[in-house]
Design a protein around this motif. Structure first.
Motif, PDB file in Angstrom:
ATOM      1  N   LEU A  55      -5.656  11.108  -2.042  1.00 14.52           N
ATOM      2  CA  LEU A  55      -4.892  10.114  -1.288  1.00 14.52           C
ATOM      3  C   LEU A  55      -4.019   9.303  -2.234  1.00 14.52           C
ATOM      4  CD1 LEU A  55      -7.747   8.696   0.995  1.00 14.52           C
ATOM      5  CD2 LEU A  55      -6.123  10.507   1.565  1.00 14.52           C
ATOM      6  N   ILE A  56      -2.945   8.733  -1.683  1.00  7.07           N
ATOM      7  CA  ILE A  56      -2.148   7.738  -2.405  1.00  7.07           C
ATOM      8  C   ILE A  56      -2.177   6.464  -1.567  1.00  7.07           C
ATOM      9  CG2 ILE A  56       0.095   7.113  -3.347  1.00  7.07           C
ATOM     10  CD1 ILE A  56       0.703  10.015  -3.785  1.00  7.07           C
ATOM     11  N   PRO A  57      -3.189   5.611  -1.771  1.00  7.11           N
ATOM     12  CA  PRO A  57      -3.278   4.358  -1.021  1.00  7.11           C
ATOM     13  C   PRO A  57      -2.409   3.288  -1.688  1.00  7.11           C
ATOM     14  CG  PRO A  57      -5.445   5.200  -1.679  1.00  7.11           C
ATOM     15  CD  PRO A  57      -4.406   5.858  -2.529  1.00  7.11           C
ATOM     16  N   LEU A  58      -1.625   2.588  -0.884  1.00  7.78           N
ATOM     17  CA  LEU A  58      -0.722   1.551  -1.388  1.00  7.78           C
ATOM     18  C   LEU A  58      -0.890   0.306  -0.529  1.00  7.78           C
ATOM     19  CD1 LEU A  58       2.438   3.816  -1.837  1.00  7.78           C
ATOM     20  CD2 LEU A  58       0.981   2.921  -3.670  1.00  7.78           C
ATOM     21  N   ALA A  59      -1.201  -0.825  -1.168  1.00  4.43           N
ATOM     22  CA  ALA A  59      -1.416  -2.081  -0.450  1.00  4.43           C
ATOM     23  C   ALA A  59      -0.153  -2.934  -0.508  1.00  4.43           C
ATOM     24  CB  ALA A  59      -2.589  -2.848  -1.045  1.00  4.43           C
ATOM     25  N   LEU A  60       0.411  -3.218   0.653  1.00  7.40           N
ATOM     26  CA  LEU A  60       1.594  -4.072   0.750  1.00  7.40           C
ATOM     27  C   LEU A  60       1.178  -5.404   1.364  1.00  7.40           C
ATOM     28  CD1 LEU A  60       2.577  -0.888   1.577  1.00  7.40           C
ATOM     29  CD2 LEU A  60       4.771  -2.040   1.274  1.00  7.40           C
ATOM     30  N   HIS A  61       1.290  -6.465   0.574  1.00  6.46           N
ATOM     31  CA  HIS A  61       0.890  -7.794   1.033  1.00  6.46           C
ATOM     32  C   HIS A  61       2.084  -8.463   1.717  1.00  6.46           C
ATOM     33  CE1 HIS A  61      -3.048  -8.384  -1.273  1.00  6.46           C
ATOM     34  NE2 HIS A  61      -2.657  -7.141  -1.517  1.00  6.46           N
ATOM     35  N   VAL A  62       1.866  -8.878   2.960  1.00  5.68           N
ATOM     36  CA  VAL A  62       2.933  -9.502   3.750  1.00  5.68           C
ATOM     37  C   VAL A  62       2.873 -11.014   3.622  1.00  5.68           C
ATOM     38  CG1 VAL A  62       3.003  -7.558   5.362  1.00  5.68           C
ATOM     39  CG2 VAL A  62       1.487  -9.502   5.840  1.00  5.68           C
ATOM     40  N   ASP A  63       3.966 -11.662   3.996  1.00  3.76           N
ATOM     41  CA  ASP A  63       4.068 -13.111   3.769  1.00  3.76           C
ATOM     42  C   ASP A  63       3.940 -13.960   5.027  1.00  3.76           C
ATOM     43  OD1 ASP A  63       6.468 -12.423   4.978  1.00  3.76           O
ATOM     44  OD2 ASP A  63       7.738 -13.502   3.535  1.00  3.76           O
ATOM     45  N   TYR A  64       3.688 -13.349   6.186  1.00  2.00           N
ATOM     46  CA  TYR A  64       3.750 -14.155   7.416  1.00  2.00           C
ATOM     47  C   TYR A  64       2.480 -14.944   7.715  1.00  2.00           C
ATOM     48  CZ  TYR A  64       2.146  -9.578   9.358  1.00  2.00           C
ATOM     49  OH  TYR A  64       1.516  -8.379   9.604  1.00  2.00           O
ATOM     50  N   TRP A  65       1.452 -14.841   6.862  1.00  2.04           N
ATOM     51  CA  TRP A  65       0.289 -15.715   7.005  1.00  2.04           C
ATOM     52  C   TRP A  65       0.285 -16.826   5.959  1.00  2.04           C
ATOM     53  CZ3 TRP A  65      -1.194 -15.191  11.545  1.00  2.04           C
ATOM     54  CH2 TRP A  65      -1.441 -13.963  12.154  1.00  2.04           C
ATOM     55  N   ASP A  66       1.295 -16.896   5.112  1.00  2.00           N
ATOM     56  CA  ASP A  66       1.296 -17.892   4.033  1.00  2.00           C
ATOM     57  C   ASP A  66       1.282 -19.330   4.560  1.00  2.00           C
ATOM     58  OD1 ASP A  66       1.358 -15.776   2.311  1.00  2.00           O
ATOM     59  OD2 ASP A  66       3.345 -16.182   1.483  1.00  2.00           O
ATOM     60  N   TYR A  67       1.802 -19.510   5.760  1.00  6.10           N
ATOM     61  CA  TYR A  67       1.961 -20.885   6.280  1.00  6.10           C
ATOM     62  C   TYR A  67       0.639 -21.535   6.656  1.00  6.10           C
ATOM     63  CZ  TYR A  67       0.954 -19.449  11.080  1.00  6.10           C
ATOM     64  OH  TYR A  67       0.327 -18.991  12.213  1.00  6.10           O
ATOM     65  N   ILE A  68      -0.456 -20.766   6.763  1.00 10.42           N
ATOM     66  CA  ILE A  68      -1.684 -21.360   7.284  1.00 10.42           C
ATOM     67  C   ILE A  68      -2.614 -21.902   6.197  1.00 10.42           C
ATOM     68  CG2 ILE A  68      -1.675 -20.076   9.435  1.00 10.42           C
ATOM     69  CD1 ILE A  68      -3.656 -18.136   8.305  1.00 10.42           C
ATOM     70  N   GLY A  69      -2.086 -22.070   4.983  1.00  7.56           N
ATOM     71  CA  GLY A  69      -2.869 -22.786   3.981  1.00  7.56           C
ATOM     72  C   GLY A  69      -3.076 -22.085   2.666  1.00  7.56           C
ATOM     73  N   TRP A  70      -2.683 -20.808   2.562  1.00  7.72           N
ATOM     74  CA  TRP A  70      -2.838 -20.099   1.293  1.00  7.72           C
ATOM     75  C   TRP A  70      -1.670 -19.142   1.122  1.00  7.72           C
ATOM     76  CZ3 TRP A  70      -5.352 -20.512  -3.116  1.00  7.72           C
ATOM     77  CH2 TRP A  70      -5.397 -19.438  -3.999  1.00  7.72           C
ATOM     78  N   GLU A  71      -0.965 -19.260   0.023  1.00  8.52           N
ATOM     79  CA  GLU A  71       0.170 -18.386  -0.242  1.00  8.52           C
ATOM     80  C   GLU A  71      -0.284 -17.170  -1.040  1.00  8.52           C
ATOM     81  OE1 GLU A  71       4.564 -18.522  -2.427  1.00  8.52           O
ATOM     82  OE2 GLU A  71       3.576 -20.403  -1.808  1.00  8.52           O
ATOM     83  N   VAL A 168      -8.809 -12.058  -6.997  1.00  9.63           N
ATOM     84  CA  VAL A 168      -8.223 -13.356  -6.669  1.00  9.63           C
ATOM     85  C   VAL A 168      -9.309 -14.278  -6.115  1.00  9.63           C
ATOM     86  CG1 VAL A 168      -6.528 -14.572  -5.247  1.00  9.63           C
ATOM     87  CG2 VAL A 168      -5.986 -12.306  -6.177  1.00  9.63           C
ATOM     88  N   GLU A 169      -9.380 -15.492  -6.670  1.00  6.57           N
ATOM     89  CA  GLU A 169     -10.245 -16.537  -6.125  1.00  6.57           C
ATOM     90  C   GLU A 169      -9.414 -17.342  -5.126  1.00  6.57           C
ATOM     91  OE1 GLU A 169     -13.418 -16.726  -6.927  1.00  6.57           O
ATOM     92  OE2 GLU A 169     -13.338 -15.243  -8.562  1.00  6.57           O
ATOM     93  N   ILE A 170      -9.757 -17.254  -3.865  1.00  7.64           N
ATOM     94  CA  ILE A 170      -8.990 -17.915  -2.811  1.00  7.64           C
ATOM     95  C   ILE A 170      -9.625 -19.273  -2.524  1.00  7.64           C
ATOM     96  CG2 ILE A 170      -8.149 -17.730  -0.430  1.00  7.64           C
ATOM     97  CD1 ILE A 170      -8.355 -14.681  -0.759  1.00  7.64           C
ATOM     98  N   THR A 171      -8.863 -20.331  -2.671  1.00  4.28           N
ATOM     99  CA  THR A 171      -9.442 -21.676  -2.569  1.00  4.28           C
ATOM    100  C   THR A 171      -9.011 -22.433  -1.325  1.00  4.28           C
ATOM    101  OG1 THR A 171      -7.634 -22.584  -3.923  1.00  4.28           O
ATOM    102  CG2 THR A 171      -9.624 -21.858  -5.078  1.00  4.28           C
ATOM    103  N   HIS A 172      -8.056 -21.912  -0.576  1.00  8.81           N
ATOM    104  CA  HIS A 172      -7.596 -22.602   0.635  1.00  8.81           C
ATOM    105  C   HIS A 172      -7.366 -21.578   1.743  1.00  8.81           C
ATOM    106  CE1 HIS A 172      -7.027 -26.340  -1.593  1.00  8.81           C
ATOM    107  NE2 HIS A 172      -6.366 -25.662  -2.517  1.00  8.81           N
ATOM    108  N   GLY A 173      -7.120 -22.091   2.944  1.00  9.03           N
ATOM    109  CA  GLY A 173      -6.813 -21.215   4.071  1.00  9.03           C
ATOM    110  C   GLY A 173      -8.053 -20.579   4.681  1.00  9.03           C
ATOM    111  N   GLU A 174      -7.842 -19.560   5.511  1.00  8.11           N
ATOM    112  CA  GLU A 174      -8.932 -18.952   6.266  1.00  8.11           C
ATOM    113  C   GLU A 174      -9.966 -18.256   5.386  1.00  8.11           C
ATOM    114  OE1 GLU A 174      -7.315 -16.367   9.232  1.00  8.11           O
ATOM    115  OE2 GLU A 174      -6.800 -18.016  10.564  1.00  8.11           O
ATOM    116  N   ASN A 175      -9.570 -17.826   4.204  1.00  5.19           N
ATOM    117  CA  ASN A 175     -10.497 -17.136   3.307  1.00  5.19           C
ATOM    118  C   ASN A 175     -10.972 -18.015   2.150  1.00  5.19           C
ATOM    119  OD1 ASN A 175     -10.542 -14.611   4.671  1.00  5.19           O
ATOM    120  ND2 ASN A 175      -8.528 -14.140   3.832  1.00  5.19           N
ATOM    121  N   ALA A 176     -10.867 -19.326   2.326  1.00  4.98           N
ATOM    122  CA  ALA A 176     -11.274 -20.255   1.268  1.00  4.98           C
ATOM    123  C   ALA A 176     -12.711 -19.966   0.819  1.00  4.98           C
ATOM    124  CB  ALA A 176     -11.160 -21.691   1.759  1.00  4.98           C
TER     125      ALA A 176
END
Length: 232
Positions: A55-71, A168-176
Motif C-alpha cells: 500500500l501507499i498510505p498518505l495522510a492529508l491533514h485538513v484545516d477546517y477544524w482549526d477554528y475549534i481550539g487547536w491548529e 504530537v502532544e495536543i493541549t487544546h481543542g477536542e483532543n486536548a
C-alpha cells in the motif's frame, strides 16, 4: 463532525494475503485533523496500513477544524481543496474527517476498517494500463512510464512528499491531553504536468531533502489513480 465508529485495528484484514493479486501499490489517502475528536482511532488504524509495503498510505491533514481550539500544524488548505474536489467529482457537497479515499475512487469512513479493506480488495482487481518506474539520482527524481494499450485521456503526473512519522502532544481543542503519533504525513502535493500516454513519459523532477516521495498518475476529476510508485 461524524462520531467515531469503533473499529478493531488488528491483523485480521489480511492485506499481505491479498498482495499477490495486486498489479501495483494501492494508494490510500486519509483526510484527518488533529482537531477532530473522531480522528485518533482512524489515525491509529491508518498506522497499520503504513506498515504494509503493498500500500501507499498518505495522510492529508485538513484545516477546517482549526477554528475549534487547536491548529493542526500539518494542515494545508490545499489538502482541504483536494478533498472538496473529490466530493464535487462524486456529486457530493459533503466533506468530513476521518475519510479515506482508495486509489482515487472509493470514498469510505476512515473509522470503518471493513469498508477500507473492501475498497482495497476492489482496487486490487483493476488491471493497470501503465507501467511506472521512478529512480532517485541525487537530488533528481527520474520518472518513466509507458502504456501498451493507451490510457483514454490525459493523466495528471503528481509528485507527493511526505514525512514518515511524528508525535504530537495536543493541549487544546477536542483532543486536548492526547499524544498522537501520525504516519506518512503529506508535506507537499505537486502537479508536474499531464501525460497523454504516447509517447512514453520521460521527465525529471527536483527532489531535494530526505523526505520520501510518491509519483502518482491519476485521471482528471480527481478520479482513478492509474499507477503509483514510491521512492525513499
Amino acid at each position: 463532525m461524524r462520531q467515531a465508529i469503533s473499529a478493531a485495528c488488528g491483523l485480521w484484514i489480511g492485506f499481505a494475503a491479498m498482495a499477490a493479486a495486486q498489479q501495483g501499490p494501492v494508494v490510500v489517502e486519509l483526510y484527518t485533523s488533529q482537531g477532530c475528536s473522531s480522528c485518533p482511532p482512524a489515525d491509529e488504524f491508518f498506522a497499520t496500513l503504513a506498515d504494509d509495503p503493498s500500500l501507499i498510505p498518505l495522510a492529508l491533514h485538513v484545516d477546517y477544524w482549526d477554528y475549534i481550539g487547536w491548529e493542526d500544524r500539518f494542515a494545508s488548505p490545499s489538502y482541504t481543496a483536494r478533498q472538496k474536489a473529490y466530493a464535487r467529482a462524486a456529486g457530493s457537497r459533503t466533506i468530513y474527517t476521518p475519510q479515506m479515499i482508495v486509489d482515487g475512487g472509493a470514498r469510505v469512513e476512515g473509522n470503518d476498517p471493513e469498508a477500507v479493506a473492501a475498497a482495497i480488495t476492489a482496487a486490487r482487481q483493476s488491471l493497470e494500463p501503465v507501467q511506472l518506474q521512478v529512480q532517485r539520482e541525487g537530488d533528481t527524481l527520474r520518472i518513466r512510464a509507458e502504456s501498451a494499450e493507451g490510457i483514454g485521456m490525459p493523466l495528471r503526473v503528481q509528485l507527493v512528499r511526505y514525512r514518515k512519522e511524528a508525535t504530537v502532544e495536543i493541549t487544546h481543542g477536542e483532543n486536548a491531553g492526547r499524544s498522537v503519533t501520525y504516519r506518512n504525513i503529506v508535506t507537499s502535493w505537486e502537479k508536474l504536468g499531464e501525460w497523454a500516454g504516447h509517447p512514453p513519459l520521460d521527465i525529471d523532477a527536483a527532489m531535494a531533502g530526505q523526505e520520501p516521495a510518491v509519483v502518482i498518475l491519476q485521471r482528471e476529476g480527481p478520479a482513478e489513480i492509474v499507477a503509483a510508485a514510491r521512492v525513499d
